[in-house]
Design an enzyme around this catalytic site. Sequence first.
Site, PDB file in Angstrom:
ATOM      1  N   SER A   1       0.859  -1.187   0.000  1.00  0.00           N
ATOM      2  CA  SER A   1       0.000   0.000   0.000  1.00  0.00           C
ATOM      3  C   SER A   1       0.888   1.228   0.000  1.00  0.00           C
ATOM      4  O   SER A   1       2.048   1.167   0.403  1.00  0.00           O
ATOM      5  CB  SER A   1      -0.894  -0.003   1.250  1.00  0.00           C
ATOM      6  OG  SER A   1      -1.535   1.239   1.442  1.00  0.00           O
TER       7      SER A   1
ATOM      8  N   TYR B   1      -2.605  -0.835  10.295  1.00  0.00           N
ATOM      9  CA  TYR B   1      -2.573  -1.153   8.864  1.00  0.00           C
ATOM     10  C   TYR B   1      -1.262  -0.717   8.229  1.00  0.00           C
ATOM     11  O   TYR B   1      -0.596  -1.491   7.532  1.00  0.00           O
ATOM     12  CB  TYR B   1      -3.761  -0.470   8.175  1.00  0.00           C
ATOM     13  CG  TYR B   1      -3.852  -0.745   6.690  1.00  0.00           C
ATOM     14  CD1 TYR B   1      -4.430  -1.917   6.228  1.00  0.00           C
ATOM     15  CD2 TYR B   1      -3.364   0.173   5.758  1.00  0.00           C
ATOM     16  CE1 TYR B   1      -4.517  -2.179   4.864  1.00  0.00           C
ATOM     17  CE2 TYR B   1      -3.448  -0.078   4.401  1.00  0.00           C
ATOM     18  CZ  TYR B   1      -4.026  -1.253   3.958  1.00  0.00           C
ATOM     19  OH  TYR B   1      -4.092  -1.515   2.609  1.00  0.00           O
TER      20      TYR B   1
END
Length: 304
Positions: free
Chosen positions: A173, A186
């Site tokens: 990401s 995350y």
Amino acid sequence: MAASVKDVLTLIAQIILSYFEVVFRLVFKPAKRSVERDIILVTGAGHGIGREIALAFGRLGAKIVVWDINKEANQATADQIFNTGGEATAYECDVTDPEAVRRVGELVRKDVGDVTILVNNAGILHGGALLDLEDSQIKKTFAVNTLAHFWTVREFLPAMVENNYGHVVTIASMAAKMGVAYLTDYSSSKWAVYGFTESLRDEVRRMERPGIKTSIVCPHFVDTGMTKFPKLSKFERFLTPEETASAVVEGVLRQDEVIYVPSSKTLLVILDKFLTRKAQHLLYAFMDIGIDPQYRPTGSKKVE
């Protein structure tokens, strides 16, 4: 053994040459490889990016293996590949369970063959403040987003090493390059798999297995349902799973080591390396990119 002057000069020449190679690749794109003889396993293939990656590779003639903990959604992906003329096999698998990965991995080898391209895509996102997150949520984030990569790669890498052929694809990401509020678990998990893949690449180099490639994918916010309240600048938008998957497949076919989606994020990453820490903070505050909290425990106070 100490390096000689010749060794140092050779290294400098190779580093300079690497910059010319980057420019050359930008102007003259490398030829795309074929995947018609590959067996491609995609985790988290029941929805979102994973589903679209599986469908895209299926259209290119590869044998597709789809894994997901959601049996019905996973089978629906396999059925769609089959109905469009492709070949796919679905397996229900909890990638956070090492024993399940070993058991289902053995079934895949027996039923389909050795996996040659592994796409570690499965992921979760809670989106809460650090002080609001439950212990179980933090553990689950790392179990799915990070530790699962250890179990799947250890399961399928041996055959790649033996055959000196394979490709490990890590869906990370942009949060692996820039941490923001409400993504502490995350972002940390994605930084971890970024480092995991770089370390794996170096291990493969030391094994002298040039036929094994690795790719790290860093997408911006993708409209998969995981991110409910994104904060985007006026210059940005939500990516679709389809366009994200297309960029992933394109990068894998060209054997790119790092794939930023959209590709314009490459400039941001390069710029970031030359900024002071204060300049970075100022830029991030100006862009105001991130998310608003999408998880708060019952009775918690709102913290801004």
